[in-house]
Write an enzyme that holds these catalytic residues in place. Sequence first.
Site, mmCIF file in Angstrom:
data_model
loop_
_atom_site.group_PDB
_atom_site.id
_atom_site.type_symbol
_atom_site.label_atom_id
_atom_site.label_comp_id
_atom_site.label_asym_id
_atom_site.label_seq_id
_atom_site.Cartn_x
_atom_site.Cartn_y
_atom_site.Cartn_z
ATOM 1 N N LYS A 147 0.852 -1.190 0.000
ATOM 2 C CA LYS A 147 0.000 0.000 0.000
ATOM 3 C C LYS A 147 0.886 1.238 0.000
ATOM 4 O O LYS A 147 1.548 1.536 0.983
ATOM 5 C CB LYS A 147 -0.904 0.039 1.243
ATOM 6 C CG LYS A 147 -1.926 1.170 1.158
ATOM 7 C CD LYS A 147 -2.404 1.649 2.508
ATOM 8 C CE LYS A 147 -1.430 2.528 3.238
ATOM 9 N NZ LYS A 147 -1.213 3.848 2.625
ATOM 10 N N GLU B 241 11.796 1.421 8.727
ATOM 11 C CA GLU B 241 12.677 2.523 8.296
ATOM 12 C C GLU B 241 11.947 3.804 8.679
ATOM 13 O O GLU B 241 11.018 4.217 7.977
ATOM 14 C CB GLU B 241 12.881 2.475 6.781
ATOM 15 C CG GLU B 241 13.554 1.223 6.271
ATOM 16 C CD GLU B 241 15.059 1.268 6.460
ATOM 17 O OE1 GLU B 241 15.591 2.313 6.859
ATOM 18 O OE2 GLU B 241 15.696 0.239 6.214
ATOM 19 N N CYS C 96 14.317 11.448 4.755
ATOM 20 C CA CYS C 96 14.518 10.977 6.134
ATOM 21 C C CYS C 96 15.953 11.187 6.589
ATOM 22 O O CYS C 96 16.217 11.286 7.778
ATOM 23 C CB CYS C 96 14.155 9.509 6.220
ATOM 24 S SG CYS C 96 14.992 8.551 4.961
ATOM 25 N N GLU D 273 11.472 16.242 13.333
ATOM 26 C CA GLU D 273 11.885 16.378 11.929
ATOM 27 C C GLU D 273 11.143 17.564 11.316
ATOM 28 O O GLU D 273 9.915 17.621 11.407
ATOM 29 C CB GLU D 273 11.378 15.144 11.179
ATOM 30 C CG GLU D 273 12.360 14.114 10.837
ATOM 31 C CD GLU D 273 11.694 12.998 10.013
ATOM 32 O OE1 GLU D 273 10.577 12.562 10.332
ATOM 33 O OE2 GLU D 273 12.324 12.583 9.052
HETATM 34 P P1 NAP Z 1 3.666 8.277 7.624
HETATM 35 O O1 NAP Z 1 2.606 9.252 7.899
HETATM 36 O O2 NAP Z 1 4.170 7.454 8.748
HETATM 37 O O3 NAP Z 1 3.084 7.331 6.468
HETATM 38 C C1 NAP Z 1 3.827 6.278 5.899
HETATM 39 C C2 NAP Z 1 2.869 5.247 5.347
HETATM 40 O O4 NAP Z 1 2.069 4.696 6.411
HETATM 41 C C3 NAP Z 1 1.869 5.806 4.340
HETATM 42 O O5 NAP Z 1 1.555 4.816 3.393
HETATM 43 C C4 NAP Z 1 0.674 6.106 5.230
HETATM 44 O O6 NAP Z 1 -0.539 6.191 4.544
HETATM 45 C C5 NAP Z 1 0.691 4.921 6.170
HETATM 46 N N1 NAP Z 1 0.033 5.164 7.442
HETATM 47 C C6 NAP Z 1 -0.141 6.364 8.094
HETATM 48 N N2 NAP Z 1 -0.762 6.158 9.274
HETATM 49 C C7 NAP Z 1 -0.974 4.818 9.380
HETATM 50 C C8 NAP Z 1 -1.569 3.988 10.373
HETATM 51 N N3 NAP Z 1 -2.071 4.483 11.505
HETATM 52 N N4 NAP Z 1 -1.645 2.661 10.144
HETATM 53 C C9 NAP Z 1 -1.149 2.133 9.012
HETATM 54 N N5 NAP Z 1 -0.566 2.861 8.026
HETATM 55 C C10 NAP Z 1 -0.485 4.194 8.211
HETATM 56 O O7 NAP Z 1 4.930 8.946 6.951
HETATM 57 P P2 NAP Z 1 4.964 9.944 5.725
HETATM 58 O O8 NAP Z 1 4.527 11.273 6.190
HETATM 59 O O9 NAP Z 1 4.279 9.348 4.543
HETATM 60 O O10 NAP Z 1 6.531 9.951 5.377
HETATM 61 C C11 NAP Z 1 7.437 10.760 6.022
HETATM 62 C C12 NAP Z 1 8.152 10.015 7.121
HETATM 63 O O11 NAP Z 1 8.815 8.883 6.563
HETATM 64 C C13 NAP Z 1 9.245 10.835 7.754
HETATM 65 O O12 NAP Z 1 9.226 10.643 9.137
HETATM 66 C C14 NAP Z 1 10.517 10.268 7.151
HETATM 67 O O13 NAP Z 1 11.663 10.469 7.925
HETATM 68 C C15 NAP Z 1 10.158 8.842 7.025
HETATM 69 N N6 NAP Z 1 11.001 8.183 6.040
HETATM 70 C C16 NAP Z 1 11.929 7.297 6.478
HETATM 71 C C17 NAP Z 1 12.770 6.676 5.567
HETATM 72 C C18 NAP Z 1 13.800 5.684 6.018
HETATM 73 O O14 NAP Z 1 14.309 4.966 5.165
HETATM 74 N N7 NAP Z 1 14.115 5.594 7.286
HETATM 75 C C19 NAP Z 1 12.679 6.973 4.202
HETATM 76 C C20 NAP Z 1 11.713 7.896 3.795
HETATM 77 C C21 NAP Z 1 10.868 8.489 4.739
HETATM 78 P P3 NAP Z 1 -1.113 7.665 4.167
HETATM 79 O O15 NAP Z 1 -0.177 8.225 3.178
HETATM 80 O O16 NAP Z 1 -2.446 7.385 3.612
HETATM 81 O O17 NAP Z 1 -1.149 8.448 5.441
#
Ligand code: NAP
Length: 490
Positions: free
Chosen positions: A182, A260, A294, A392
């Site tokens: 997803k 991650e 990230c 962040e």
């Molecule tokens: P996010 O809000 O945690 O969302 C990531 C994924 O999880 C999306 O597909 C999101 O769907 C889904 N999701 C959100 N809430 C959920 C829940 N309660 N249950 C199940 N799935 C859920 O993160 P983001 O804003 O998309 O991405 C930014 C974050 O990713 C930053 O913190 C960044 O540092 C981190 N990141 C880490 C890495 C790494 O390799 N360590 C790489 C890239 C990004 P929706 O989009 O529909 O909300």
Amino acid sequence: MIELLTRSDLVRDANLIGGRWLPSASGRTFAVANPANGDTLARIPDSHAADARAATDAAHAAFPAWRARLPRERAEILRCWHALIVANTEDLARLMSSEQGKPLAEARGEVAYGAGYVAWFADEAAHVHGDILPPQQRGKRMTAVKEPVGIVAAITPWNFPLAMIARKIAPALAAGCVVVAKPAEDTPLTALALALLAQEAGVPDGVLNVIAASRESGIEAVADWLEDSRVRKITFTGSTAVGKLLARDSARTLKKLSLELGGNAPFIVFEDADLSAAVDGVIAAKFRNGGQTCVCPNRVYVHASVYDRFASMLAERVGALKVAAAADPSAQIGPMINARAVEKIARHVDHAVERGAKVLTGGRRLSELGDNFYAPTVLVDASSDMLFCNEETFGPVAPLFSFDDEAEVIRTANDTPYGLAAYFYTQDMRRIERVSAALEAGVIGVNEGAVSSEAAPFGGIKESGYGREGSRYGLDDYLAIKYVCQGGLA
Ligand code: NAP
């Protein structure tokens, strides 16, 4: 830009489940918009638990045949997928820029980067070795074999719509696992296009299933995977808050997890650093993807003796960055992903300015370009009571802190719950050894701002998660070790 695609069929308006392109079970759809102007790019299925369940059923049915394939057969299909991704670079880049906002040149770079993982794991597929263990008794043979863990659920963020999902699907398929995925609500189109290319490459029906969902429905869909004991692994890239929820909720069926998560990277410029290389490093690490990575530095620590010089060199470069919609070929920074992201950036900058930080360049929304644009920003006189130190920012903002000695800056750099990336610039070899060892992070850049590579193990420590993506270690997360003890051989 999406209208310029050579292959318009890459814009999918359906889920891929069991080899068929299907609407959501409810028939509901949601709109995917261009963050530069809010224009709707496509309406796609809004998937719920029923769609997640259908994807798991398809994966479950496909698993026995896929795991039984010879590794080199799986590798061949991955190679074909890689070739198709590369051949469709321009279309994938346009699609990605349209839904995510990154400049086209960066999107092309991401296609190459994501494709690199597919090629890498095609090679790794044929290198999964087991062991014959040293015998402890006569008449017994003990072996350790590696097997695919089973159905993998991949959940990915919006900031790298192609690379984040490719670097999960490729090792999973290489290992003999099957995938239900997803992508993020904001950027599902690139993932669906990748799935079409995988299908064309010969990935069998049900081996890769991708469903799209808006935020609330997506939570319900993922919850179904968390509850389903047939799903044996969750691989997640996203925020630490959501990663913790997944760790908690997957405990009920005790799944293998790769997380991650978020970071809060320090970037340290020592007094003996090559300052112009360090400026290049901040530009590469901090301002790529508009600061929405990230691994991007959230805190830049500069030795007091070079602070003013470094600040003015950096401000000059940052002030010259061209901000524009991705469709503008000269764009270096695009829009932020959505209004929430801009609000968070503005909150961090305003909070810092209220506590005494000074804006050298930027520091404001660029409303004249659209609702989601924020000016690349350099702040001086940052201090530890500012929000950058704990959260962040995820935007094009570089706050500069001053420091006087090495021990102090290492302590401050490590004073965060996160541990994903850390960078430092120095020309002293002994300091390179000392500081590399002392920094608490999974990825360290030494005199280098661009650290990601399919050949390297990428991942965090502390609350930045666990598991590694890329490199020969990247396959381990998709494999389970089985020990076989055969007796009666004497
Ligand atoms: P996010 O809000 O945690 O969302 C990531 C994924 O999880 C999306 O597909 C999101 O769907 C889904 N999701 C959100 N809430 C959920 C829940 N309660 N249950 C199940 N799935 C859920 O993160 P983001 O804003 O998309 O991405 C930014 C974050 O990713 C930053 O913190 C960044 O540092 C981190 N990141 C880490 C890495 C790494 O390799 N360590 C790489 C890239 C990004 P929706 O989009 O529909 O909300």
